[in-house]
Scaffold this active site. Structure first.
Site, PDB file in Angstrom:
ATOM      1  N   LYS A   1      28.365  22.532 -20.016  1.00 42.99           N
ATOM      2  CA  LYS A   1      28.530  21.908 -21.335  1.00 42.99           C
ATOM      3  C   LYS A   1      29.806  22.375 -22.027  1.00 42.99           C
ATOM      4  CE  LYS A   1      25.767  20.621 -25.292  1.00 42.99           C
ATOM      5  NZ  LYS A   1      26.339  19.289 -25.272  1.00 42.99           N
TER       6      LYS A   1
ATOM      7  N   GLY B   1      30.340  30.460 -21.583  1.00 37.95           N
ATOM      8  CA  GLY B   1      30.745  30.532 -20.175  1.00 37.95           C
ATOM      9  C   GLY B   1      31.671  29.398 -19.781  1.00 37.95           C
ATOM     10  N   CYS B   2      31.373  28.210 -20.267  1.00 36.93           N
ATOM     11  CA  CYS B   2      32.189  27.035 -19.917  1.00 36.93           C
ATOM     12  C   CYS B   2      33.568  27.115 -20.560  1.00 36.93           C
ATOM     13  CB  CYS B   2      31.471  25.755 -20.325  1.00 36.93           C
ATOM     14  SG  CYS B   2      29.905  25.531 -19.430  1.00 36.93           S
ATOM     15  N   THR B   3      33.638  27.659 -21.754  1.00 39.48           N
ATOM     16  CA  THR B   3      34.931  27.841 -22.408  1.00 39.48           C
ATOM     17  C   THR B   3      35.750  28.887 -21.661  1.00 39.48           C
ATOM     18  OG1 THR B   3      34.028  27.189 -24.556  1.00 39.48           O
ATOM     19  CG2 THR B   3      36.065  28.486 -24.573  1.00 39.48           C
TER      20      THR B   3
ATOM     21  N   ALA C   1      37.015  27.179 -18.420  1.00 38.54           N
ATOM     22  CA  ALA C   1      38.064  26.195 -18.688  1.00 38.54           C
ATOM     23  C   ALA C   1      39.372  26.880 -19.096  1.00 38.54           C
ATOM     24  CB  ALA C   1      37.616  25.220 -19.770  1.00 38.54           C
TER      25      ALA C   1
END
Length: 151
Positions: free
Chosen positions: A38, A43-45, A48
């Site tokens: 998401k 974690g995704c930030t 990325a």
């Protein structure tokens, strides 16, 4: 489950910039295709931004980076702008590509999984890494694999 050595399944999705992305059109260059849960989660930030910070290294290795989640194009646009991401994010809002790539769910099936595929310039899967934790490991592992592929 998809395996190393298999052709990467073709698909078509919409990019952050509203254009059509078709995997088959990417032949001739390596591709790092990463599925993440998401936009704008910790974690995704981190993942990325790690891809962003090392993006030129990937380009130097002859690879393009593409992120995929079930978030909308609008969500991807905000996420891309907020973190100045130099690569495209694809909106898999119905989860068809996630299913096509057999990306498993994580945490007792509650979250979409985090899986990275390295696809060579001939469209063959060279590496698969599945780990919800250690988001930035996806970046370092993909770079190691690309360094071993012919340019």
């Amino acid at each position: 489950m998809l395996q190393v050595g298999q052709p990467a399944p073709d698909f078509t999705l919409t990019t952050t910039s509203g254009e059509t992305f078709r995997l088959a059109d990417q032949r001739g260059r390596h591709l790092v295709l990463y599925f993440y849960p998401k936009d704008d989660t910790p974690g995704c930030t981190a993942e990325a931004c790690s891809f962003r910070d090392q993006y030129e290294d990937f380009k130097d290795l002859g690879a393009e980076v593409i992120g995929i989640s079930s978030d909308s194009e609008k969500s991807h646009q905000k996420f891309t702008q907020k973190h100045r991401l130099p690569f495209e994010l694809l909106a898999d809002t119905d989860g068809k590509v996630r299913k096509l790539y057999e990306v498993p769910r994580a945490l007792l099936g509650l979250l979409p999984g985090r899986v990275t595929f390295v696809i060579d310039k001939n469209g063959v899967i060279q590496y698969i890494f599945n780990s919800l934790s250690g988001a930035t490991d996806h970046v370092s592992n993909a770079k190691k694999v690309l360094k071993g592929l012919p340019a």
